[in-house]
Design a protein around this motif. Structure first.
Motif, PDB file in Angstrom:
ATOM      1  N   GLN A  32      -7.252   3.683   4.029  1.00 40.31           N
ATOM      2  CA  GLN A  32      -6.422   4.784   4.522  1.00 40.31           C
ATOM      3  C   GLN A  32      -7.206   5.624   5.539  1.00 40.31           C
ATOM      4  O   GLN A  32      -6.673   6.002   6.584  1.00 40.31           O
ATOM      5  CB  GLN A  32      -6.028   5.655   3.322  1.00 40.31           C
ATOM      6  CG  GLN A  32      -5.021   6.726   3.610  1.00 40.31           C
ATOM      7  CD  GLN A  32      -4.914   7.703   2.436  1.00 40.31           C
ATOM      8  OE1 GLN A  32      -5.913   8.262   1.987  1.00 40.31           O
ATOM      9  NE2 GLN A  32      -3.712   7.888   1.939  1.00 40.31           N
ATOM     10  N   PHE A  56      -1.050  10.239   4.933  1.00 43.20           N
ATOM     11  CA  PHE A  56       0.015   9.370   4.419  1.00 43.20           C
ATOM     12  C   PHE A  56       0.518   9.850   3.056  1.00 43.20           C
ATOM     13  O   PHE A  56       1.325   9.187   2.418  1.00 43.20           O
ATOM     14  CB  PHE A  56      -0.457   7.923   4.280  1.00 43.20           C
ATOM     15  CG  PHE A  56      -0.888   7.302   5.592  1.00 43.20           C
ATOM     16  CD1 PHE A  56      -0.453   7.807   6.808  1.00 43.20           C
ATOM     17  CD2 PHE A  56      -1.718   6.183   5.607  1.00 43.20           C
ATOM     18  CE1 PHE A  56      -0.849   7.228   8.012  1.00 43.20           C
ATOM     19  CE2 PHE A  56      -2.111   5.604   6.805  1.00 43.20           C
ATOM     20  CZ  PHE A  56      -1.682   6.124   8.004  1.00 43.20           C
ATOM     21  N   ASP A  57      -0.033  10.974   2.559  1.00 45.50           N
ATOM     22  CA  ASP A  57       0.409  11.457   1.247  1.00 45.50           C
ATOM     23  C   ASP A  57       0.749  12.932   1.297  1.00 45.50           C
ATOM     24  O   ASP A  57       0.746  13.547   2.355  1.00 45.50           O
ATOM     25  CB  ASP A  57      -0.640  11.178   0.165  1.00 45.50           C
ATOM     26  CG  ASP A  57      -1.951  11.898   0.432  1.00 45.50           C
ATOM     27  OD1 ASP A  57      -2.067  12.618   1.444  1.00 45.50           O
ATOM     28  OD2 ASP A  57      -2.867  11.738  -0.386  1.00 45.50           O
ATOM     29  N   SER A 103      -5.633   7.739  -3.008  1.00 48.89           N
ATOM     30  CA  SER A 103      -5.267   8.399  -1.754  1.00 48.89           C
ATOM     31  C   SER A 103      -6.185   9.592  -1.483  1.00 48.89           C
ATOM     32  O   SER A 103      -6.427  10.404  -2.357  1.00 48.89           O
ATOM     33  CB  SER A 103      -3.807   8.872  -1.820  1.00 48.89           C
ATOM     34  OG  SER A 103      -3.383   9.313  -0.552  1.00 48.89           O
ATOM     35  N   GLY A 104      -6.702   9.669  -0.274  1.00 47.99           N
ATOM     36  CA  GLY A 104      -7.632  10.745   0.076  1.00 47.99           C
ATOM     37  C   GLY A 104      -9.079  10.313  -0.066  1.00 47.99           C
ATOM     38  O   GLY A 104      -9.964  10.840   0.603  1.00 47.99           O
ATOM     39  N   LEU A 143       8.338   5.224  -1.746  1.00 49.65           N
ATOM     40  CA  LEU A 143       8.503   5.000  -3.179  1.00 49.65           C
ATOM     41  C   LEU A 143       9.667   4.065  -3.524  1.00 49.65           C
ATOM     42  O   LEU A 143       9.528   3.193  -4.391  1.00 49.65           O
ATOM     43  CB  LEU A 143       8.669   6.333  -3.923  1.00 49.65           C
ATOM     44  CG  LEU A 143       7.373   6.951  -4.445  1.00 49.65           C
ATOM     45  CD1 LEU A 143       6.453   7.313  -3.309  1.00 49.65           C
ATOM     46  CD2 LEU A 143       7.644   8.159  -5.292  1.00 49.65           C
ATOM     47  N   MET A 156       7.703   3.076   6.053  1.00 45.62           N
ATOM     48  CA  MET A 156       7.339   1.840   5.339  1.00 45.62           C
ATOM     49  C   MET A 156       8.117   1.628   4.036  1.00 45.62           C
ATOM     50  O   MET A 156       7.744   0.796   3.222  1.00 45.62           O
ATOM     51  CB  MET A 156       5.825   1.762   5.092  1.00 45.62           C
ATOM     52  CG  MET A 156       5.141   2.961   4.477  1.00 45.62           C
ATOM     53  SD  MET A 156       5.441   3.233   2.727  1.00 45.62           S
ATOM     54  CE  MET A 156       4.486   1.918   2.015  1.00 45.62           C
ATOM     55  N   HIS A 167       0.839  -1.201   0.000  1.00 46.92           N
ATOM     56  CA  HIS A 167       0.000   0.000   0.000  1.00 46.92           C
ATOM     57  C   HIS A 167       0.873   1.250   0.000  1.00 46.92           C
ATOM     58  O   HIS A 167       1.349   1.683   1.035  1.00 46.92           O
ATOM     59  CB  HIS A 167      -0.952  -0.014   1.196  1.00 46.92           C
ATOM     60  CG  HIS A 167      -1.925  -1.149   1.154  1.00 46.92           C
ATOM     61  ND1 HIS A 167      -3.097  -1.096   0.433  1.00 46.92           N
ATOM     62  CD2 HIS A 167      -1.875  -2.384   1.692  1.00 46.92           C
ATOM     63  CE1 HIS A 167      -3.741  -2.247   0.552  1.00 46.92           C
ATOM     64  NE2 HIS A 167      -3.019  -3.052   1.307  1.00 46.92           N
ATOM     65  N   MET A 168       1.107   1.783  -1.205  1.00 48.89           N
ATOM     66  CA  MET A 168       1.974   2.954  -1.362  1.00 48.89           C
ATOM     67  C   MET A 168       1.105   4.201  -1.449  1.00 48.89           C
ATOM     68  O   MET A 168       0.875   4.738  -2.544  1.00 48.89           O
ATOM     69  CB  MET A 168       2.803   2.817  -2.641  1.00 48.89           C
ATOM     70  CG  MET A 168       3.616   1.555  -2.717  1.00 48.89           C
ATOM     71  SD  MET A 168       5.070   1.738  -1.678  1.00 48.89           S
ATOM     72  CE  MET A 168       5.760   0.089  -1.781  1.00 48.89           C
ATOM     73  N   CYS A 169       0.626   4.675  -0.324  1.00 53.00           N
ATOM     74  CA  CYS A 169      -0.285   5.829  -0.328  1.00 53.00           C
ATOM     75  C   CYS A 169       0.246   7.019  -1.140  1.00 53.00           C
ATOM     76  O   CYS A 169      -0.522   7.638  -1.879  1.00 53.00           O
ATOM     77  CB  CYS A 169      -0.609   6.261   1.089  1.00 53.00           C
ATOM     78  SG  CYS A 169      -1.577   5.039   1.988  1.00 53.00           S
ATOM     79  N   PRO A 170       1.538   7.382  -1.018  1.00 53.45           N
ATOM     80  CA  PRO A 170       1.993   8.585  -1.727  1.00 53.45           C
ATOM     81  C   PRO A 170       1.821   8.521  -3.244  1.00 53.45           C
ATOM     82  O   PRO A 170       1.742   9.565  -3.886  1.00 53.45           O
ATOM     83  CB  PRO A 170       3.478   8.683  -1.362  1.00 53.45           C
ATOM     84  CG  PRO A 170       3.602   7.951  -0.079  1.00 53.45           C
ATOM     85  CD  PRO A 170       2.595   6.843  -0.156  1.00 53.45           C
ATOM     86  N   VAL A 171       1.792   7.323  -3.845  1.00 55.30           N
ATOM     87  CA  VAL A 171       1.670   7.257  -5.302  1.00 55.30           C
ATOM     88  C   VAL A 171       0.320   6.715  -5.760  1.00 55.30           C
ATOM     89  O   VAL A 171       0.129   6.459  -6.942  1.00 55.30           O
ATOM     90  CB  VAL A 171       2.770   6.380  -5.942  1.00 55.30           C
ATOM     91  CG1 VAL A 171       4.121   7.029  -5.779  1.00 55.30           C
ATOM     92  CG2 VAL A 171       2.772   4.976  -5.382  1.00 55.30           C
ATOM     93  N   ILE A 224      -5.695  17.877  -3.495  1.00 55.35           N
ATOM     94  CA  ILE A 224      -5.484  17.582  -2.080  1.00 55.35           C
ATOM     95  C   ILE A 224      -6.153  18.672  -1.255  1.00 55.35           C
ATOM     96  O   ILE A 224      -6.044  19.849  -1.565  1.00 55.35           O
ATOM     97  CB  ILE A 224      -3.972  17.499  -1.766  1.00 55.35           C
ATOM     98  CG1 ILE A 224      -3.395  16.238  -2.418  1.00 55.35           C
ATOM     99  CG2 ILE A 224      -3.707  17.495  -0.275  1.00 55.35           C
ATOM    100  CD1 ILE A 224      -1.905  16.058  -2.229  1.00 55.35           C
ATOM    101  N   GLU A 268       6.897   8.742   5.110  1.00 56.41           N
ATOM    102  CA  GLU A 268       6.510   7.397   4.669  1.00 56.41           C
ATOM    103  C   GLU A 268       7.709   6.500   4.340  1.00 56.41           C
ATOM    104  O   GLU A 268       7.678   5.301   4.600  1.00 56.41           O
ATOM    105  CB  GLU A 268       5.590   7.486   3.453  1.00 56.41           C
ATOM    106  CG  GLU A 268       4.198   8.020   3.764  1.00 56.41           C
ATOM    107  CD  GLU A 268       3.477   7.203   4.809  1.00 56.41           C
ATOM    108  OE1 GLU A 268       3.308   5.995   4.618  1.00 56.41           O
ATOM    109  OE2 GLU A 268       3.093   7.767   5.838  1.00 56.41           O
ATOM    110  N   MET A 271       9.006   0.388  -3.897  1.00 60.16           N
ATOM    111  CA  MET A 271       8.256  -0.169  -5.027  1.00 60.16           C
ATOM    112  C   MET A 271       9.103  -1.172  -5.797  1.00 60.16           C
ATOM    113  O   MET A 271       8.593  -1.943  -6.594  1.00 60.16           O
ATOM    114  CB  MET A 271       7.777   0.956  -5.947  1.00 60.16           C
ATOM    115  CG  MET A 271       6.722   1.805  -5.275  1.00 60.16           C
ATOM    116  SD  MET A 271       6.069   3.081  -6.349  1.00 60.16           S
ATOM    117  CE  MET A 271       4.880   2.159  -7.301  1.00 60.16           C
ATOM    118  N   CYS A 275       3.761  12.291   3.377  1.00 65.24           N
ATOM    119  CA  CYS A 275       4.673  12.312   2.229  1.00 65.24           C
ATOM    120  C   CYS A 275       4.564  13.658   1.534  1.00 65.24           C
ATOM    121  O   CYS A 275       3.911  13.765   0.521  1.00 65.24           O
ATOM    122  CB  CYS A 275       4.370  11.172   1.267  1.00 65.24           C
ATOM    123  SG  CYS A 275       5.517  11.094  -0.119  1.00 65.24           S
TER     124      CYS A 275
END
Lengths: 231, 184
Positions: free
Chosen positions: A110, B183-184, A104-105, B92, B89, A96-100, A214, B85, B95, B154
Motif C-alpha cells: 500500500q 486507501f482507508d 492498512s497503514g 467491501l 475497486m 487487496h481490500m485496504c479498508p478492512v 489512524i 474505494e 468481498m 475509504c
C-alpha cells in the motif's frame, strides 16, 4: 572489502564490493524500492520492484552485485512506470481490500502504491479465489493478500531449524502454506515477527488488530523510502 | 459564465463518501458559490433534466439498477469521477466476489444467523420483477463505463475531495499532499 565507483542516475557513488545495487544505493542515500527484499535476508528477487537498468538491460537491484564502473539508471520515467505497473498488477492479482485490512497503514505494498500515486490499477481485477487459514492460536493467514515475496519462508524458522512457512505449487498457482503445529508453537515474539516481516496483510497476529490509531501508523505521514532519501 | 453543474450518486456504497464531501465544513458555502448541484441525494433531484459537467460516483456496481444509473450518469455528465474505494475497486461489497451468488442469497435469506429460526419453512429468496437483479460479482465503475478521474480513500479525505473539485472547476493543477492520498 575494497571501494568501487558506480553511478546511479548520473550521481557518483562509492560502494563496497560484495554489496548489491540496492544496498549500495541505500548506503549512498538513494532509495530503490523493494518489496520482497528485507535487510538481513538472502535476496530472493521475486517481486522485481527493484528493477534498475544497467548498461541498457533490466536487472533486479536486490540480487545483482555492484561492479566497478557500473552505470545504473534508477528513477527514469520508464523504470518508474514499470514499477508502478508491477504494483498495479499485484493489486489486481490478489484481493487487496485496504479498508478492512488490519495491516492498512503499515503495509509496504500500500505504501508503494501511495508513493507512486496509484489512483486505480490500469489492469482488470482478477478476483482470484483464495483461502483464509485461521485455525492456529496466534496467527491467521489471509492468502487473498499474499504477494509471494517469500520473506516468511526465509525468516520464520523454529529454534530447531524447521520452516513454519513453505511454498506450494508453482507459477500462477503458487501459494504460501503455514505448518499449523509449528505455527501454534511459535513464541509471542516470533509470531509478531511473522506479522511484521510480511510486507502485506497476509500473516496477521491475532488479537492485536488496529492497535495503532489512524494517523500514527508507519506510512500515514511519511512515504516509504523517505527514511533513506532523507539521510 | 454559468456555474459548472455537478451530479452525484451512491451505487453499491455506504454514503460515507457523500458524508466526507459534507466534511469540508464551512467550505461548503464556497462550494455552492462555485458549482450548481443537479441530480444528487444532497438536493434530492431524482432525474437528469440537463447535461451536467461533473458526475461524482460513489460505490461500485452490484446490481442491474447500479448499472443503469451509472450508464445514465455517463450519458448525462461530461466528466465522470469515481469517488472512493468501492467505485474504484468494488470495496467491501466486492468481498463477495469469490462466493457464488446463490450461496450469498441462501446465506442472506435462508440459512444465515440473522434469519428468524421459527420461520424456517416460510423463508424465500425475494425474486420480484421490481427488484434489481444481483450481478455475478461487484464491478468497479470503470469496468462498466469510461471513468475520467479517480479519488481514492475509504472515505476519501474531505481535503482531497475539495482540492480535486476546485482544481477541476478552476482548471488548476491538482497537488496532492502525501497525507491525504489513502486507501482507508
Amino acid at each position: 572489502m575494497s571501494d568501487i565507483k558506480i553511478t546511479i542516475d548520473g550521481k557518483e557513488c562509492t560502494a563496497k564490493s560484495g554489496q548489491t545495487i540496492v544496498e549500495a544505493a541505500k548506503a549512498n542515500g538513494i532509495y530503490i524500492p523493494v518489496l520482497c527484499h528485507f535487510d538481513g535476508l538472502k535476496p530472493a528477487g521475486t517481486c522485481r520492484i527493484c528493477t534498475v537498468k544497467v548498461g541498457g538491460r533490466f536487472m533486479a537491484g536486490c540480487t545483482t552485485p555492484v561492479a566497478e564502473g557500473m552505470r545504473i539508471d534508477n528513477m527514469t520515467p520508464e523504470i518508474e512506470d514499470m514499477r508502478k505497473q508491477i504494483i498495479e498488477m499485484l493489486f489486481v492479482e490478489g484481493n487487496h481490500m485496504c479498508p478492512v485490512c488490519e495491516k492498512s497503514g503499515n503495509c509496504e505494498l500500500q505504501a508503494l502504491a501511495y508513493r507512486y500515486k496509484m489512483m486505480v490499477p490500469r489492469f482488470p481485477f482478477l478476483w482470484p479465489k483464495r483461502e483464509v487459514v485461521a485455525n492456529t492460536p496466534k496467527l491467521y493467514l489471509d492468502k487473498n493478500r499474499c504477494v509471494q515475496c517469500l520473506r516468511c519462508v526465509r525468516e520464520i524458522i523454529t529454534t530447531d531449524g524447521k520452516n513454519v512457512f513453505a511454498v506450494k505449487e508453482r507459477g500462477g498457482k503458487t501459494t504460501i502454506n503455514m505448518d499449523e503445529k509449528l505455527a501454534a508453537g511459535l513464541s509471542d515474539d516470533m509470531a509478531m515477527r511473522a506479522m511484521d516481516i510480511c510486507p502485506v496483510g497476509c500473516i496477521i497476529r491475532k488479537e492485536v488488530g488496529y492497535k495503532v490509531p489512524i494517523g500514527q501508523r508507519k506510512f500515514d505521514s511519511k512515504p516509504i523510502g523517505s527514511e533513506i532519501e532523507g539521510r | 459564465m454559468s456555474k459548472p453543474v455537478v451530479a452525484t450518486t451512491s451505487l453499491a456504497g455506504c454514503f460515507g463518501c457523500h458524508m466526507s464531501l459534507l466534511d469540508i465544513d464551512d467550505r461548503i458555502l464556497q462550494l455552492i458559490d462555485l458549482v450548481e448541484f443537479h441530480k444528487s441525494p444532497v438536493d434530492d433531484i431524482k432525474t437528469f433534466s440537463k447535461m451536467c459537467d461533473i458526475g461524482i460516483i460513489e460505490g461500485g456496481c452490484c446490481n442491474s439498477e447500479n448499472v443503469h444509473v451509472l450508464q445514465d450518469f455517463r450519458k448525462n455528465c461530461k466528466i465522470l469521477i469515481s469517488l472512493g474505494e468501492c467505485a474504484i475497486m468494488g470495496g467491501l461489497p466486492a468481498m463477495r466476489n469469490g462466493i457464488p451468488v446463490k450461496e450469498c442469497l441462501e446465506e442472506g435469506y435462508l440459512d444465515g444467523p440473522t434469519v428468524d429460526e421459527n420461520k424456517k419453512g416460510a423463508r424465500i429468496i425475494p425474486n420480484d420483477e421490481e427488484l434489481p437483479m444481483i450481478l455475478d460479482k461487484v464491478y468497479p465503475c470503470h469496468e462498466i463505463v469510461k471513468v475520467d478521474y479517480y479519488i481514492p480513500g475509504c472515505p476519501p479525505r474531505a481535503d482531497l475531495i475539495w482540492e480535486a473539485l476546485v482544481a477541476l472547476v478552476t482548471g488548476n493543477e491538482l497537488k496532492i499532499p502525501y497525507e491525504v492520498l489513502k486507501f482507508d
